[in-house]
Design an enzyme around this catalytic site. Structure first.
Site, short mmCIF file in Angstrom:
data_model
loop_
_atom_site.label_atom_id
_atom_site.label_comp_id
_atom_site.label_asym_id
_atom_site.label_seq_id
_atom_site.Cartn_x
_atom_site.Cartn_y
_atom_site.Cartn_z
N MET A 27 0.98 -1.12 0.10
CA MET A 27 0.08 0.01 -0.15
C MET A 27 0.83 1.18 -0.12
O MET A 27 1.67 1.32 1.03
CB MET A 27 -0.86 -0.01 1.12
CG MET A 27 -1.81 -1.10 1.33
SD MET A 27 -3.01 -1.06 2.71
CE MET A 27 -1.88 -1.87 3.84
N CYS A 111 -3.70 -2.28 -10.22
CA CYS A 111 -4.04 -1.06 -9.90
C CYS A 111 -5.07 -0.32 -10.74
O CYS A 111 -5.16 -0.39 -11.94
CB CYS A 111 -2.64 -0.26 -9.92
SG CYS A 111 -2.96 1.63 -9.48
N LYS A 153 -0.62 -9.96 -9.20
CA LYS A 153 -1.86 -9.67 -8.64
C LYS A 153 -2.64 -8.93 -9.48
O LYS A 153 -2.12 -8.26 -10.52
CB LYS A 153 -1.65 -8.76 -7.23
CG LYS A 153 -2.98 -8.52 -6.60
CD LYS A 153 -2.75 -7.47 -5.37
CE LYS A 153 -4.03 -7.10 -4.74
NZ LYS A 153 -3.97 -6.23 -3.80
N ASN A 214 -8.07 -12.03 -2.12
CA ASN A 214 -7.94 -10.61 -1.66
C ASN A 214 -9.36 -9.75 -1.83
O ASN A 214 -9.76 -10.04 -2.71
CB ASN A 214 -6.75 -9.81 -2.38
CG ASN A 214 -6.56 -8.25 -1.96
OD1 ASN A 214 -6.40 -7.54 -2.60
ND2 ASN A 214 -6.62 -7.99 -0.56
N ASP A 216 -11.95 -7.69 1.42
CA ASP A 216 -12.88 -7.70 2.44
C ASP A 216 -12.39 -8.72 3.60
O ASP A 216 -13.22 -9.37 4.22
CB ASP A 216 -14.41 -8.13 2.03
CG ASP A 216 -15.07 -6.92 1.23
OD1 ASP A 216 -14.36 -5.98 0.90
OD2 ASP A 216 -15.93 -7.32 0.62
N ARG A 239 -6.32 -3.33 3.23
CA ARG A 239 -6.93 -2.20 4.08
C ARG A 239 -7.30 -2.72 5.63
O ARG A 239 -7.35 -1.79 6.62
CB ARG A 239 -7.96 -1.48 3.48
CG ARG A 239 -7.68 -0.86 2.20
CD ARG A 239 -9.01 -0.47 1.45
NE ARG A 239 -9.81 -1.44 1.02
CZ ARG A 239 -10.92 -1.38 0.98
NH1 ARG A 239 -11.76 -0.33 1.23
NH2 ARG A 239 -11.76 -2.49 0.30
#
Length: 381
Positions: A27, A111, A153, A214, A216, A239
């Site tokens: 991040m 991204c 990713k 990935n 939630d 996050r």
């Protein structure tokens, strides 16, 4: 207590064993060496450096090379690269292997920000299947002599009508990638709405390499639910760990079949804030480190009862001495706020139309030469 249906205690990435099968997502502006050290002190896993552009590394850009700092706790040095040109990606991998002892390389094709997608990078690039294949093969070929596993990713696709993840998984497997991580959102969603875990399950069934889920994962139990629901081989946490580095402690416990430790009191959170600030000061110097620490305060204190003056002062803290005085004013026995359990953290925003280069969707082929503007010479996007 939830438990995965399959035996998911370790993740194999080439010659690496990641146990528990948990990866800290890069991040920008957050996952520097100090934050990665803090998370690693809480529990084992794989902690990936902030995203760096391949061209920046190849051209020895000071900012790019300056991001290649690693903490003592990082036994496995992991870097995420951004790139759209096979040449630059391959050369960056060779340099990282030879000069920095990197043990794992992840390539970012997820991204969603406009400054990246409008030039054909990030989540837009997997639409160009041939170019994606060439980039992945260049990275795998460059990494092979050093035995470094390469992963990628991505997201589900550009939007719900243009899904790319199943093709991307097949391409990654055929190119020799060690694993693929899927964020269960499209680029159009950005970070809004809910992650589609069913897409992670479909990808797990579609490819023969490990799949990491990935999206939630706000509590450790969410990771086990994801593994159980999707058959994923591990999880990527982004996050959910903002202001909550102890999430990795909880993940290590649950994946090992142990009870989850109690959530921290405000006093224990204060100790974590102090440790984080100390690590930032060591990394950047006290003045710069404490300024960088300010953005983390709201995440750490979210939901706790803290006086408005103290909260505001912590958001403007300038020194470790001042920080110590402010933390001493907090109520140490205050329990973790139940209202914050399982709640989304960090940016969410709303869905938006994905900005793409003109004619991008006309066909699925693309020459890297046509994406020169997307091969950014700066890092951290």
């Amino acid at each position: 207590m939830l438990a995965p249906q399959q035996d998911v205690h370790a993740l194999r990435l080439g010659g690496l064993t990641i146990e528990p099968p948990v990866v800290l997502a890069p991040m920008a502006g957050v996952t520097n060496a100090a934050f990665r050290q803090l998370c690693a002190e809480q529990g084992a896993g794989l902690y990936v450096c902030e995203m760096i552009t391949s061209r920046g590394i190849v051209e020895r850009d000071d900012k790019a090379l300056g991001m290649l700092e690693f903490a003592d706790a990082e036994a496995v040095r992991s870097v995420q690269l951004y790139g759209v040109d096979p040449h630059y990606v391959g050369e960056a991998v060779r340099f990282l292997a030879g000069e920095y002892g990197i043990a794992h390389v992840d390539l970012n094709f997820g991204c969603p920000v406009p400054k990246v997608t409008r030039k054909g990078g990030g989540a837009a690039l997997p639409y160009k299947r041939g170019l994606l294949d060439r980039i992945l093969r260049a990275a795998v070929d460059a990494a092979e002599p050093s035995g470094i596993p390469v992963t990628m990713k991505t997201r589900k696709g550009i939007d719900d009508d243009i899904l790319t993840y199943l093709d991307a998984g097949r391409i990654a497997e055929n190119a020799g990638c060690a694993a693929i991580a899927l964020h269960g959102r499209t680029a159009a969603q950005h970070y809004s709405g809910s992650a589609d875990w069913e897409s992670i399950a479909r990808l797990s069934e579609h490819v023969g390499i490990p799949v990491l889920g990935n999206g939630d994962i706000w509590e450790a139990a969410d990771a086990l639910r994801m593994v159980e629901a999707t058959g994923a081989d591990g999880v990527v946490v982004g996050r959910g760990c903002l202001g909550r580095p102890w999430l990795f402690r909880d993940l290590a416990a649950l994946f090992a079949g142990r009870p989850q430790p109690p959530l921290p009191t405000l006093g224990e959170v204060a100790a974590m804030i102090r440790r984080h600030a100390e690590l930032l000061a060591e990394l950047m110097g006290e003045d710069r480190g404490l300024r960088d620490m300010r953005k983390h305060m709201s995440w750490y204190l979210k939901g706790f009862v803290v006086g408005s003056q103290v909260r505001a002062a912590l958001g403007m803290v300038e020194s470790l001495t001042q920080l110590d005085a402010l933390l001493a004013e907090l109520e140490p026995d205050q329990p973790f706020p139940e209202s914050e359990i399982g709640v989304a953290r960090g940016r969410q925003g709303s869905p938006r139309k994905v900005v793409l280069p003109e004619g991008w969707l006309d066909d699925t082929e693309c020459d890297a030469a046509g994406l020169a503007a997307a091969e950014l010479g700066i890092s951290g996007g």
